[in-house]
Design a protein around this motif. Structure first.
Motif, PDB file in Angstrom:
ATOM      1  N   UNK A 181       0.838  -1.201   0.000  1.00 60.57           N
ATOM      2  CA  UNK A 181       0.000   0.000   0.000  1.00 60.57           C
ATOM      3  C   UNK A 181       0.876   1.255   0.000  1.00 60.57           C
ATOM      4  N   UNK A 182       0.655   2.127  -0.991  1.00 62.05           N
ATOM      5  CA  UNK A 182       1.219   3.476  -0.883  1.00 62.05           C
ATOM      6  C   UNK A 182       0.433   4.171   0.232  1.00 62.05           C
ATOM      7  N   UNK A 183      -0.882   3.959   0.175  1.00 65.56           N
ATOM      8  CA  UNK A 183      -1.767   4.259   1.309  1.00 65.56           C
ATOM      9  C   UNK A 183      -2.905   3.245   1.255  1.00 65.56           C
ATOM     10  N   UNK A 184      -3.209   2.655   2.390  1.00 64.99           N
ATOM     11  CA  UNK A 184      -4.351   1.751   2.473  1.00 64.99           C
ATOM     12  C   UNK A 184      -5.187   2.137   3.680  1.00 64.99           C
ATOM     13  N   UNK A 185      -6.509   2.101   3.518  1.00 60.22           N
ATOM     14  CA  UNK A 185      -7.392   2.501   4.617  1.00 60.22           C
ATOM     15  C   UNK A 185      -8.437   1.412   4.845  1.00 60.22           C
ATOM     16  N   UNK A 186      -8.555   0.977   6.086  1.00 63.80           N
ATOM     17  CA  UNK A 186      -9.585   0.014   6.461  1.00 63.80           C
ATOM     18  C   UNK A 186     -10.606   0.737   7.328  1.00 63.80           C
ATOM     19  N   UNK A 187     -11.854   0.695   6.907  1.00 65.66           N
ATOM     20  CA  UNK A 187     -12.947   1.322   7.650  1.00 65.66           C
ATOM     21  C   UNK A 187     -13.855   0.219   8.174  1.00 65.66           C
ATOM     22  N   UNK A 188     -14.131   0.235   9.464  1.00 64.19           N
ATOM     23  CA  UNK A 188     -14.989  -0.797  10.066  1.00 64.19           C
ATOM     24  C   UNK A 188     -16.068  -0.122  10.905  1.00 64.19           C
ATOM     25  N   UNK A 189     -17.323  -0.435  10.595  1.00 63.60           N
ATOM     26  CA  UNK A 189     -18.460   0.146  11.319  1.00 63.60           C
ATOM     27  C   UNK A 189     -19.044  -0.879  12.278  1.00 63.60           C
ATOM     28  N   UNK A 190     -19.085  -0.509  13.547  1.00 64.65           N
ATOM     29  CA  UNK A 190     -19.684  -1.358  14.586  1.00 64.65           C
ATOM     30  C   UNK A 190     -20.871  -0.627  15.194  1.00 64.65           C
ATOM     31  N   UNK A 191     -21.651  -1.337  15.979  1.00 64.04           N
ATOM     32  CA  UNK A 191     -22.833  -0.738  16.610  1.00 64.04           C
ATOM     33  C   UNK A 191     -22.435   0.460  17.482  1.00 64.04           C
ATOM     34  N   UNK A 192     -21.245   0.385  18.096  1.00 61.53           N
ATOM     35  CA  UNK A 192     -20.844   1.464  19.003  1.00 61.53           C
ATOM     36  C   UNK A 192     -19.899   2.478  18.366  1.00 61.53           C
ATOM     37  N   UNK A 193     -19.756   2.459  17.051  1.00 61.99           N
ATOM     38  CA  UNK A 193     -18.926   3.466  16.404  1.00 61.99           C
ATOM     39  C   UNK A 193     -18.110   2.918  15.252  1.00 61.99           C
ATOM     40  N   UNK A 211     -10.045  11.741  13.693  1.00 59.64           N
ATOM     41  CA  UNK A 211     -10.992  12.734  13.178  1.00 59.64           C
ATOM     42  C   UNK A 211     -12.021  12.077  12.259  1.00 59.64           C
ATOM     43  N   UNK A 212     -11.545  11.158  11.425  1.00 60.25           N
ATOM     44  CA  UNK A 212     -12.472  10.464  10.519  1.00 60.25           C
ATOM     45  C   UNK A 212     -13.386   9.526  11.295  1.00 60.25           C
ATOM     46  N   UNK A 213     -12.855   8.896  12.321  1.00 57.81           N
ATOM     47  CA  UNK A 213     -13.680   7.994  13.139  1.00 57.81           C
ATOM     48  C   UNK A 213     -14.842   8.760  13.760  1.00 57.81           C
ATOM     49  N   UNK A 214     -14.531   9.928  14.271  1.00 57.24           N
ATOM     50  CA  UNK A 214     -15.573  10.740  14.911  1.00 57.24           C
ATOM     51  C   UNK A 214     -16.631  11.162  13.892  1.00 57.24           C
ATOM     52  N   UNK A 215     -16.157  11.646  12.743  1.00 61.12           N
ATOM     53  CA  UNK A 215     -17.101  12.112  11.710  1.00 61.12           C
ATOM     54  C   UNK A 215     -17.964  10.964  11.203  1.00 61.12           C
ATOM     55  N   UNK A 216     -17.350   9.795  10.982  1.00 58.33           N
ATOM     56  CA  UNK A 216     -18.094   8.670  10.424  1.00 58.33           C
ATOM     57  C   UNK A 216     -19.010   8.020  11.456  1.00 58.33           C
ATOM     58  N   UNK A 217     -18.651   8.125  12.732  1.00 56.84           N
ATOM     59  CA  UNK A 217     -19.536   7.595  13.765  1.00 56.84           C
ATOM     60  C   UNK A 217     -20.816   8.426  13.831  1.00 56.84           C
ATOM     61  N   UNK A 218     -20.718   9.721  13.465  1.00 60.85           N
ATOM     62  CA  UNK A 218     -21.906  10.578  13.400  1.00 60.85           C
ATOM     63  C   UNK A 218     -22.723  10.301  12.157  1.00 60.85           C
ATOM     64  N   UNK A 219     -22.056  10.192  11.033  1.00 57.46           N
ATOM     65  CA  UNK A 219     -22.739   9.948   9.764  1.00 57.46           C
ATOM     66  C   UNK A 219     -21.836   9.096   8.890  1.00 57.46           C
ATOM     67  N   UNK A 220     -22.269   7.851   8.616  1.00 59.34           N
ATOM     68  CA  UNK A 220     -21.409   6.942   7.853  1.00 59.34           C
ATOM     69  C   UNK A 220     -21.593   7.217   6.357  1.00 59.34           C
ATOM     70  N   UNK A 221     -20.901   8.253   5.871  1.00 62.77           N
ATOM     71  CA  UNK A 221     -21.026   8.627   4.462  1.00 62.77           C
ATOM     72  C   UNK A 221     -19.725   9.289   4.012  1.00 62.77           C
TER      73      UNK A 221
END
Lengths: 263, 161
Positions: A181-193, A211-221
């Protein structure tokens, strides 16, 4: 290569005993270690090959947790995790090339903790538990910087436990020659965030983008990420493939793509 | 030295190997099976690809001692029992799937592994599967065509480039 002895035990207990020898080193799939040995960057007295240990090879679901034996190859994870955790299976299916995936193991990848490897992103984003022959280590405590982990000398990764997310995806901007990965991102959504882990970018190895975790926990988009400033690129990896600023920019781009892919 | 026993192309072999002896060194230098090539020796090129227990691996990035008890197949084991070329090998010949031929053993071993799991791959799947096989003649087009033909698919639509 320097000369060394090789042992191939058939149980974890025998492997641990063999690793007690002075300058002994564990050999997982060897897809990183063997090229390293060829360059004479390591000089073990003895290699303890883990490839003969059948009890380290499995993928099984127990409740909401996917348990993967430390000696399981990327190819096996790609096939056998597809039903229970497709995001992880897709990550495994894009490591290296088919021949590398038939040898390289999840335990070896996590023990090596290459700053551009894929599995550390999954383990950290999922809050996985790294199980060794002697203890259980939370992913948040396990990764301690480039090629550095909480493992002690002679400790073997026997299992990795992934809490199965509601939604997850990994997106990788490949360095096309190595397919790391030059850059690789893993995003995981759980019931608690939501948890977001980034590999390939930082000199400190895999990290969580809070920062992204906080934003995505508010709105997963993807829109939730769009407004965020990219993480600081000044201490990110800068090499001929991309500057730190470029990698920092890619973190935002790949996070958005991962959110879209997770659906 | 460690004593290893494995099955290579259907025959059981036992030899003493050094700890740092690579599988490809064992195959080429001890068994004199020189069809398996060493292109890069750094896990990049796939010229040394062989099958170990039915899975394609790079013989330059595995130790001979790790093949203890394994079933190994090299390019020398790919022809039919009567000595005629296998379907994949014949397709490489028919579709000019090689130029200098150095990468060909690895290409054939990769192709065989792909078609075993995915008998009718798409062109994109073939190209994806060959990511770890480098042809420095850059003759990929006809290699892909040969593999598609070996899978019994019509390759008329794959235009020459």
């Amino acid at each position: 290569m320097y000369g060394f002895e090789i042992e191939r035990p058939t149980s974890v207990a025998d492997a641990v005993a063999a690793l007690g020898a002075d300058e002994a080193q564990a050999l997982g799939g060897g897809q990183t270690l063997i090229p390293t040995l060829k360059q004479r960057l390591a000089m073990p007295s003895k290699l303890v090959a883990l490839s003969g240990i059948a009890e380290l090879r499995y993928v099984r679901r127990e409740g909401d947790v996917l348990k993967i034996g430390g000696g399981t190859t990327h190819g096996t994870v790609a096939r056998e995790a597809a039903g229970n955790f497709p995001g992880l299976a897709a990550l495994a299916a894009k490591i290296g090339d088919p021949a590398v995936r038939n040898r390289g193991t999840i335990g070896g990848s996590l023990a090596n903790n290459d700053p551009s490897a894929c599995y550390p992103a999954a383990a950290l984003a999922c809050g996985a538990t790294i199980v060794t022959n002697s203890r259980e280590i939370a992913a948040d405590d396990y990764f301690q910087g480039m090629f550095t982990t909480a493992l002690e000398e002679g400790e073997i990764v026997t299992e990795v436990r992934f809490p199965i997310p509601e939604k997850a995806a990994y997106t990788k901007f490949e360095q096309p020659a190595s397919r790391f990965a030059l850059v690789g991102v893993f995003v995981a959504k759980y019931a608690d965030g939501v948890r977001v882990a980034v590999t390939g970018a930082s000199n400190d190895g895999v990290f969580r983008w809070s920062a992204a975790e906080e934003a995505l926990s508010g709105s997963f988009s993807a829109d939730a990420v769009a407004g965020l400033a990219a993480p600081d690129g000044s201490d990110m990896i800068s090499d001929l493939h991309g500057s730190g600023a470029y990698r920092a920019h890619l973190v935002g781009v790949m996070t958005k793509r991962a959110v879209v892919a997770a659906g | 030295m460690t004593e290893v026993t494995m099955t290579v192309n259907g025959k059981s072999v036992s030899r003493a190997v050094r700890g740092n002896e690579l599988l490809v060194e064992f195959l080429r230098e001890q068994l004199r099976l020189t069809g398996t090539h060493v292109g890069c020796d750094t896990s990049q090129c796939g010229a040394c690809n062989v099958h170990v227990n039915g899975e394609v691996v790079k013989a330059c990035t595995m130790f001979a001692a790790e093949a203890q008890g394994a079933e190994v197949t090299t390019i020398e084991g790919m022809a039919n029992a009567d000595g005629s070329l296998s379907t994949i090998q014949q397709a490489f010949q028919d579709h000019h799937g090689l130029q200098c031929g150095f990468c060909t053993p690895g290409m054939v071993m990769s192709a065989a592994a792909l078609l075993k799991d995915n008998p009718k791959p798409s062109e994109a799947e073939v190209r994806h599967h060959l990511q770890g096989n480098i042809c420095r003649c850059t003759g990929y087009h006809n290699i892909v065509k040969a593999i598609m033909a070996a899978s019994g698919q019509d390759v008329g639509a794959i235009a020459a480039e």
